[in-house]
Motif scaffolding. Sequence first.
Motif, PDB file in Angstrom:
ATOM      1  N   HIS A  53      43.512  20.312  68.100  1.00 46.63           N
ATOM      2  CA  HIS A  53      44.137  20.468  69.409  1.00 46.63           C
ATOM      3  C   HIS A  53      45.627  20.118  69.373  1.00 46.63           C
ATOM      4  O   HIS A  53      46.404  20.625  70.174  1.00 46.63           O
ATOM      5  CB  HIS A  53      43.405  19.634  70.468  1.00 46.63           C
ATOM      6  CG  HIS A  53      43.492  18.152  70.278  1.00 46.63           C
ATOM      7  ND1 HIS A  53      42.656  17.470  69.440  1.00 46.63           N
ATOM      8  CD2 HIS A  53      44.311  17.229  70.824  1.00 46.63           C
ATOM      9  CE1 HIS A  53      42.951  16.182  69.480  1.00 46.63           C
ATOM     10  NE2 HIS A  53      43.956  16.014  70.309  1.00 46.63           N
ATOM     11  N   ASN A  54      46.052  19.277  68.416  1.00 45.00           N
ATOM     12  CA  ASN A  54      47.476  18.987  68.330  1.00 45.00           C
ATOM     13  C   ASN A  54      48.259  20.144  67.723  1.00 45.00           C
ATOM     14  O   ASN A  54      49.446  20.322  68.014  1.00 45.00           O
ATOM     15  CB  ASN A  54      47.725  17.706  67.540  1.00 45.00           C
ATOM     16  CG  ASN A  54      47.771  16.491  68.442  1.00 45.00           C
ATOM     17  OD1 ASN A  54      47.908  16.614  69.661  1.00 45.00           O
ATOM     18  ND2 ASN A  54      47.651  15.318  67.861  1.00 45.00           N
ATOM     19  N   VAL A  55      47.616  20.943  66.873  1.00 47.70           N
ATOM     20  CA  VAL A  55      48.260  22.163  66.395  1.00 47.70           C
ATOM     21  C   VAL A  55      48.491  23.104  67.576  1.00 47.70           C
ATOM     22  O   VAL A  55      49.555  23.711  67.706  1.00 47.70           O
ATOM     23  CB  VAL A  55      47.404  22.841  65.310  1.00 47.70           C
ATOM     24  CG1 VAL A  55      48.013  24.179  64.905  1.00 47.70           C
ATOM     25  CG2 VAL A  55      47.269  21.935  64.088  1.00 47.70           C
ATOM     26  N   LEU A  56      47.501  23.212  68.455  1.00 50.67           N
ATOM     27  CA  LEU A  56      47.663  24.050  69.652  1.00 50.67           C
ATOM     28  C   LEU A  56      48.740  23.485  70.576  1.00 50.67           C
ATOM     29  O   LEU A  56      49.538  24.240  71.150  1.00 50.67           O
ATOM     30  CB  LEU A  56      46.338  24.174  70.385  1.00 50.67           C
ATOM     31  CG  LEU A  56      45.237  24.963  69.663  1.00 50.67           C
ATOM     32  CD1 LEU A  56      43.949  24.946  70.474  1.00 50.67           C
ATOM     33  CD2 LEU A  56      45.679  26.402  69.409  1.00 50.67           C
ATOM     34  N   LEU A  70      44.645   9.421  69.376  1.00 45.53           N
ATOM     35  CA  LEU A  70      44.308   9.657  67.975  1.00 45.53           C
ATOM     36  C   LEU A  70      45.323   9.031  67.027  1.00 45.53           C
ATOM     37  O   LEU A  70      45.769   9.662  66.071  1.00 45.53           O
ATOM     38  CB  LEU A  70      44.159  11.159  67.690  1.00 45.53           C
ATOM     39  CG  LEU A  70      42.912  11.831  68.262  1.00 45.53           C
ATOM     40  CD1 LEU A  70      42.891  13.300  67.887  1.00 45.53           C
ATOM     41  CD2 LEU A  70      41.638  11.160  67.784  1.00 45.53           C
ATOM     42  N   ASN A  71      45.658   7.777  67.286  1.00 40.53           N
ATOM     43  CA  ASN A  71      46.582   7.053  66.418  1.00 40.53           C
ATOM     44  C   ASN A  71      45.801   6.326  65.326  1.00 40.53           C
ATOM     45  O   ASN A  71      44.908   5.523  65.619  1.00 40.53           O
ATOM     46  CB  ASN A  71      47.393   6.037  67.216  1.00 40.53           C
ATOM     47  CG  ASN A  71      48.289   6.700  68.234  1.00 40.53           C
ATOM     48  OD1 ASN A  71      48.073   6.558  69.424  1.00 40.53           O
ATOM     49  ND2 ASN A  71      49.275   7.440  67.786  1.00 40.53           N
ATOM     50  N   ASP A  92      41.854   6.237  70.192  1.00 39.54           N
ATOM     51  CA  ASP A  92      41.950   7.389  71.106  1.00 39.54           C
ATOM     52  C   ASP A  92      41.532   6.933  72.499  1.00 39.54           C
ATOM     53  O   ASP A  92      40.790   7.624  73.207  1.00 39.54           O
ATOM     54  CB  ASP A  92      41.064   8.529  70.613  1.00 39.54           C
ATOM     55  CG  ASP A  92      41.378   9.861  71.294  1.00 39.54           C
ATOM     56  OD1 ASP A  92      42.556  10.078  71.632  1.00 39.54           O
ATOM     57  OD2 ASP A  92      40.456  10.668  71.480  1.00 39.54           O
ATOM     58  N   SER A  93      42.038   5.757  72.895  1.00 40.24           N
ATOM     59  CA  SER A  93      41.560   5.148  74.140  1.00 40.24           C
ATOM     60  C   SER A  93      42.000   5.899  75.387  1.00 40.24           C
ATOM     61  O   SER A  93      41.524   5.618  76.484  1.00 40.24           O
ATOM     62  CB  SER A  93      42.018   3.683  74.223  1.00 40.24           C
ATOM     63  OG  SER A  93      43.405   3.564  74.015  1.00 40.24           O
ATOM     64  N   ALA A 129      37.535  16.384  71.730  1.00 45.74           N
ATOM     65  CA  ALA A 129      38.659  16.721  70.861  1.00 45.74           C
ATOM     66  C   ALA A 129      38.792  15.706  69.736  1.00 45.74           C
ATOM     67  O   ALA A 129      39.108  16.060  68.588  1.00 45.74           O
ATOM     68  CB  ALA A 129      39.948  16.788  71.672  1.00 45.74           C
ATOM     69  N   GLY A 130      38.546  14.430  70.029  1.00 47.97           N
ATOM     70  CA  GLY A 130      38.602  13.413  68.994  1.00 47.97           C
ATOM     71  C   GLY A 130      37.459  13.523  68.007  1.00 47.97           C
ATOM     72  O   GLY A 130      37.654  13.471  66.787  1.00 47.97           O
TER      73      GLY A 130
END
Length: 485
Positions: free
Chosen positions: A299-302, A335-336, A349-350, A360-361
């Motif tokens: 989802h981060n690529v998107l 997502l750190n 991913d809180s 997504a996570g």
Amino acid sequence: MSDPRAHEWNGLRVVVAGIGISGFACADALLERGAQVVVVDHTDAGSRGERGTVLGMLGADIRLGAEHVTALPAVDGEPAQLLIVSPGWADDQPVLAGALAAGIPVWAEAELAWRLRPAGRPAPWLTVTGTRGKATTTTMLATMLAADGRRATSTGQAGTSLLESVLHPEPYDVLAVQLSAFQLRWSSSVQPLASVCLNVGPADTGSLAARGLVYRNTEIACVYNVADEATEQLVRDAEVIEGARAIGFSGGVPAVSMLGLVEDVLCDRAFVPQRATAAAELGTIDDVRTAGAGVLAAHNVLNALAAASLARAFGVVPSAVRDGLRHYYPLPHRLNLLQKTNDVDWVDDSSATDAYAAAAGLASFASVVWIAGGYGPAPDDLDAVVEKYAARLRGVVLLPGDGTSALREALGRHAPDVPVLDAAVTETGGMPEIEPVMRSAVERAGDLARPGDTVLYSPVLAAREGEPFSARGQAFALALKDVPA
């Protein structure tokens, strides 16, 4: 009641509903321009009282407490001419309902900010909405703009004021603006240069029409998610400036007028002269794998492609898109990767407080020990998420909360063979203490994890009332200090 004219503020009778960051900024800007301002809120708890004191010194009439939100108040004994409403105020709340019934204009901060833009050449807006990924996309976009040499900032997300950005004493060249469905609904004049709705999650379908307002009055590019048909339909239905183009972004090979991926390369076939036969390279997937996250999520690529679409619509060169991604540092609690111990990754991913975000996570890792649970009603799509990702679960550690039982039941139905442990609960005043609970959750997750696993704190449920999700993320990070090396 006719709509207040854009620059005739002196003496205008305004009610500001809500004294959070947004309401404070609106009241302050209106007072500076000579408006008569009444500020109401249901409570003076937290920092509201302090903000009220400041605004009172500036000349506002401050009314904090439940007794002040039972009807739309008068302003200096006369009917209000404008209501500025903060996020979270429902249509049936008496202050808002009273304004609507009386035909009084209702604006969100975004509408006021648009009307207060400096004369001359005000900074254009590139606007972002969607169920998930708004803040990440907006901040990614700002780094791309800065890499192109533009004075830019991201604004509108939690903790920032759009008005402060618009009225900054050193004007920006361009603004990357995050807008919620609420802000869009009460902002009719905004005319973005380019706009995007990233996605529409199952829990967001009730505000679908409001999300679509992000495209209203768009000048150059309406950007949509090829994989989410609802976003494309919103573009089709939008009233845009003549000549605005529909631009898609996709995780696959892009067609003409789209951005997408060719193998591991981010490509633009929308903003190049020979787009029928050529594409511009904007970077690679490795450029999205930012150092601060250490995690590559689909989802981060998107999100990166959506941000690139807006940046390219503004005129950013391809190399600045790449450089912006390389210099981008992700927002906290998304997502750190916080720690890697004995070949186990520990990921915060809180911010994932619904099933759509948690999915997504979970989709980002092959083998997961999932720390989850919390408060409030369970999302309708919780069962579907658990069923879809059950095969990836090494184990689950459940946190306390009145919503956790629904998650436990979903795991029992769809992942009956997955070990489920409970974090130990230490209570004060009948409420669990977050730090010892999280230490217990981390300890039990460590017992379940094996080399190659990811321990993912993705709560899927809300924090308890009055507690920001960031507090849980900070407690998770603190607990990791006790993980043996």
